[in-house]
Design a protein around this motif. Sequence first.
Motif, short mmCIF file in Angstrom:
data_model
loop_
_atom_site.label_atom_id
_atom_site.label_comp_id
_atom_site.label_asym_id
_atom_site.label_seq_id
_atom_site.Cartn_x
_atom_site.Cartn_y
_atom_site.Cartn_z
N SER A 117 0.86 -1.18 0.00
CA SER A 117 0.00 0.00 0.00
C SER A 117 0.90 1.23 0.00
CB SER A 117 -0.92 0.01 1.23
OG SER A 117 -1.85 1.07 1.16
N ASN A 118 0.30 2.41 -0.04
CA ASN A 118 1.09 3.63 0.12
C ASN A 118 0.36 4.57 1.06
OD1 ASN A 118 -0.63 5.57 -1.39
ND2 ASN A 118 -0.04 4.35 -3.18
N SER A 119 1.06 5.62 1.48
CA SER A 119 0.52 6.49 2.52
C SER A 119 -0.69 7.29 2.06
CB SER A 119 1.62 7.44 3.02
OG SER A 119 2.24 8.10 1.93
N PHE A 120 -0.90 7.39 0.74
CA PHE A 120 -2.09 8.09 0.25
C PHE A 120 -3.32 7.18 0.30
CE2 PHE A 120 1.21 10.29 -2.57
CZ PHE A 120 1.48 11.23 -1.59
N MET A 121 -3.12 5.89 0.00
CA MET A 121 -4.23 4.95 -0.03
C MET A 121 -4.54 4.39 1.36
SD MET A 121 -5.29 4.94 -3.10
CE MET A 121 -6.39 3.53 -3.01
N ALA A 122 -3.51 4.22 2.18
CA ALA A 122 -3.71 3.65 3.51
C ALA A 122 -4.48 4.64 4.39
CB ALA A 122 -2.36 3.33 4.15
N SER A 123 -5.26 4.10 5.29
CA SER A 123 -5.99 4.93 6.24
C SER A 123 -5.02 5.71 7.12
CB SER A 123 -6.87 4.02 7.11
OG SER A 123 -7.29 4.68 8.27
N ASP A 124 -5.49 6.82 7.69
CA ASP A 124 -4.66 7.57 8.63
C ASP A 124 -4.36 6.75 9.88
OD1 ASP A 124 -4.50 9.75 7.00
OD2 ASP A 124 -6.14 10.84 7.95
N ASP A 125 -5.26 5.83 10.22
CA ASP A 125 -5.09 4.99 11.41
C ASP A 125 -4.60 3.62 10.97
OD1 ASP A 125 -5.19 3.61 13.76
OD2 ASP A 125 -7.23 4.23 14.29
N TRP A 126 -3.28 3.50 10.81
CA TRP A 126 -2.70 2.25 10.30
C TRP A 126 -2.97 1.07 11.23
CZ3 TRP A 126 2.81 4.46 8.83
CH2 TRP A 126 2.67 5.31 7.74
N ALA A 127 -2.95 1.33 12.53
CA ALA A 127 -3.15 0.24 13.49
C ALA A 127 -4.52 -0.42 13.30
CB ALA A 127 -3.02 0.76 14.92
N ASN A 128 -5.57 0.40 13.19
CA ASN A 128 -6.91 -0.16 13.01
C ASN A 128 -7.09 -0.76 11.63
OD1 ASN A 128 -8.46 0.01 15.40
ND2 ASN A 128 -8.56 2.23 15.19
#
Length: 350
Positions: A117-128
Motif C-alpha cells: 500500500s502507500n501512505s495516500f491509499m492507507a488509512s490515517d489509522d494504520w493500526a486499526n
Amino acid sequence: MVIRIVRQKKLMLDSKLTLAKLAELAGVSPSTASRALNNNPLIKQETRDKIRRLARQHNYSVNAAASRLRTRKTHVVAVILNLIENTEQSTTDPFLLKIVGDLNQALNARGYELLLSNSFMASDDWANYFIHSQRADGIIVIGQGKTSDKIDQAAEQQIPMVVWGDATAKTRYPIVGGDNFAGGLLATEHLINQGSKRIMFLGDPGHAEMQERFQGYGRAHSNAQLSLDEDLTGAIDITSKAAYAFINQRIRSKGLDFDGIVAMSDMIALGALKALKERYVGIPGDVAIIGYDDIPLAELMHPSLSTIFQDTQAAAEAMVTQLLNQLDGTPANSQIIDTSLVIRRSSEGK
C-alpha cells in the motif's frame, strides 16, 4: 501397497479432504501439517515439500479465513510506501520497486505474504486499518518522510512495526537504514578527489535520510577545507523530472557555476545528466555526477552513473527479522546497513 492406495482413495470419496486427513496421509500430526503448509521454517524442508506435494495431488487448499479466526494470525505483512505530500515520486520509482521486491522474497522465505500500500491509499489509522482488522500481522514502512505523525501514532498503539529510514534517529520503533552520513561523505569526497571544487547537492534535506547525507556532504567540504556555498543546495523532489527542470533553470539564470553534483537518488542524477547533455555539457569533463542507490539503470546509462550502493537485500532481511522478533515477543532493535561507493564513467577521470 495396493491396500494403501485403496485407503487413500476411500478417504477422498468419503468427503472433502480435511487437514486431519491430509496429515494422516503424510503420517504426521495435524499441527505439523498446518505448519508445513504455512512454510514454517521449524518444520524440515523435506516434510514441507512432502505435505505440499500431497496437498496438490488431492486438490487440498488452506481455508485462510478459518485459519485466521482460529489463530488470529494472517501471515501477511503490510508494506507501506510512505510518500510525502505534493510529490511526483510514485510506486514505479526503481529504488522503491527494488526494496519491495527484496522484502517480498524475505517475507516469502519466512512463510509470509506481502500486502503493498502507500501512505495516500492507507488509512490515517494504520493500526486499526491493517492490524486490528486482521488484514496484516505487522507493518513495514518504507521512508520516514518529512513528518513522522502517522508512524508515531501507530507506535503509540504498540503495533509490530519496522521503518526503513534514518537508523540513527531516536524513536520508539526500530529503524533499519543505510549509513546515510557515510554515503553523503563518500560521494562528496570522491568528487573532491576527482577535482571538483563547486559541488551541488541535489535532494531535499527535509527528509531524515537526506539530512544525514547532507551532513556527510558538509563534512567532506570541511575535511577538504572547502567553503560550503548554500546557493549550491538544490532542495528538490525525489524525481528525475524535478532535477531536469532545476538544472535547466539554474543554468539559464546563473550559467554553469558548478563542476560537480551529489544527487540524493539515481533518478535525480539521471534527470540532471539529461539536462546537462542536452546543453552539450561534458560529463565528467565539465561536471562530474554521482547518484545514490545503485539502481540497475545506473550502469546502463551513457555515461554510466557513479553512485552509492545501498544493500537492499540485507536491509530487507534485517527489517523482516526485526518485525518477526516483535511478533514473537522478542525485543527489536534499529540497525544500520553499510553503504559503499560504486565508481563509473560519470565521475571517473574528471
